[in-house]
Design a protein around this motif. Sequence first.
Motif, PDB file in Angstrom:
ATOM      1  N   LYS A 100      -9.317   1.994   0.378  1.00  0.00           N
ATOM      2  CA  LYS A 100      -8.038   1.269   0.078  1.00  0.00           C
ATOM      3  C   LYS A 100      -6.740   1.558   0.575  1.00  0.00           C
ATOM      4  CE  LYS A 100      -9.970   0.275  -4.535  1.00  0.00           C
ATOM      5  NZ  LYS A 100     -10.033   0.231  -6.089  1.00  0.00           N
ATOM      6  N   ARG A 101      -7.079   2.754   1.570  1.00  0.00           N
ATOM      7  CA  ARG A 101      -5.839   3.350   2.080  1.00  0.00           C
ATOM      8  C   ARG A 101      -4.943   2.695   3.161  1.00  0.00           C
ATOM      9  NH1 ARG A 101      -6.842   7.184   7.052  1.00  0.00           N
ATOM     10  NH2 ARG A 101      -4.421   6.453   7.355  1.00  0.00           N
ATOM     11  N   THR A 118      -1.950   0.951  -6.197  1.00  0.00           N
ATOM     12  CA  THR A 118      -3.115   1.947  -6.885  1.00  0.00           C
ATOM     13  C   THR A 118      -3.032   1.452  -8.436  1.00  0.00           C
ATOM     14  OG1 THR A 118      -1.283   3.292  -7.501  1.00  0.00           O
ATOM     15  CG2 THR A 118      -2.387   3.496  -5.415  1.00  0.00           C
ATOM     16  N   HIS A 137       0.899  -1.194  -0.072  1.00  0.00           N
ATOM     17  CA  HIS A 137       0.150   0.078  -0.077  1.00  0.00           C
ATOM     18  C   HIS A 137       0.847   1.433   0.012  1.00  0.00           C
ATOM     19  CE1 HIS A 137      -2.856  -3.204   1.479  1.00  0.00           C
ATOM     20  NE2 HIS A 137      -3.538  -2.156   0.946  1.00  0.00           N
ATOM     21  N   THR A 189      -4.722   6.853  -2.646  1.00  0.00           N
ATOM     22  CA  THR A 189      -6.022   6.275  -2.945  1.00  0.00           C
ATOM     23  C   THR A 189      -7.271   6.519  -2.119  1.00  0.00           C
ATOM     24  OG1 THR A 189      -6.552   3.882  -3.522  1.00  0.00           O
ATOM     25  CG2 THR A 189      -5.420   4.212  -1.410  1.00  0.00           C
ATOM     26  N   ASN A 190      -8.391   6.011  -2.254  1.00  0.00           N
ATOM     27  CA  ASN A 190      -9.432   6.308  -1.358  1.00  0.00           C
ATOM     28  C   ASN A 190      -9.492   5.814  -0.198  1.00  0.00           C
ATOM     29  OD1 ASN A 190     -10.769   3.652  -1.738  1.00  0.00           O
ATOM     30  ND2 ASN A 190     -11.445   4.368  -3.703  1.00  0.00           N
TER      31      ASN A 190
END
Length: 306
Positions: free
Chosen positions: A201-202, A226, A190, A197-198
Amino acid sequence: MFRLAHFSDIHLGPLPAVTYRELASKRITGYINWRRNRRLNLDHGLIDRITDDMLEAAPDHIALTGDLVNLALDKEIEMARLWLESLGPADRVSVVPGNHDAYVPGALARCCRAWAAYMTGDDGTPPKGKDAFPYLRVRDQVAIIGVSSARATAPFMASGHFSKAQTKRLAKMLDATREAGLFRVVMIHHPPVRGATNASKRLYGIGRFQKLIRKHGAELILHGHTHKPTVHRIDGPSGASVPVVGVAAAGQSHGSAKPPGHYNLFEIDGKPGAWEIRFSRRGVTNGNGTIGEVSGALLTGDVQAG
């Protein structure tokens, strides 16, 4: 000069046969997404062409930042192991898991067992789960450090987590490798960058990760997740700036909503305090699937050893 190749988000396919029992979990949403979207946007022949180009470039090491599979089915995990073997010897390929590799409870441990040779540090301790990270591999003048952000999440979530336990272990590795005069590469799935990212999904623990880098430093951070080719920077010690580099999904087809698949190739040279990073993206250059250089850059600037 040390040549490092980086790619991510392989999502190996095609998806094997799935039983109703296996779908009685979060996998049902992932299976629907695969049928409606992912299988249509991924070109697995492209993964082969990108891999061939990467191996032809003769990198000294390959860094793979997660999401080898889709639903973390046992057959997928085994297929990924066989595919990893095709890349080269395990001591020249380093892997960290992604959220799809930890898709349901227990999946991360199964991946760690199956791909252990590619996640084992120089201390020789094979990974058994999330507590095995970070691991450290030293190759020539480069320290490769694998961090795990992977965890099982609820349906429609794909977030990651950087834990306090990893923070303490990573700090010691960064300090030891800095004192040894090594170029430090941190791999994580990540992106450790706010707004990359939103919310679903963070990465949870971005502040913890960035505080660690501000204090202990690093020369390069690599991530996936991403499916985008990005370069961010976060603060290092004494005013230094650390590049954080993402990459498109390796099999992302040309003409889909996100950039077509590619890999990153870094040429690392220099010495502590004066490192030079030449960086190129190689992947799809046109609708015919031709593989070539997409872009290039020099990531030196104010990158300094911590």
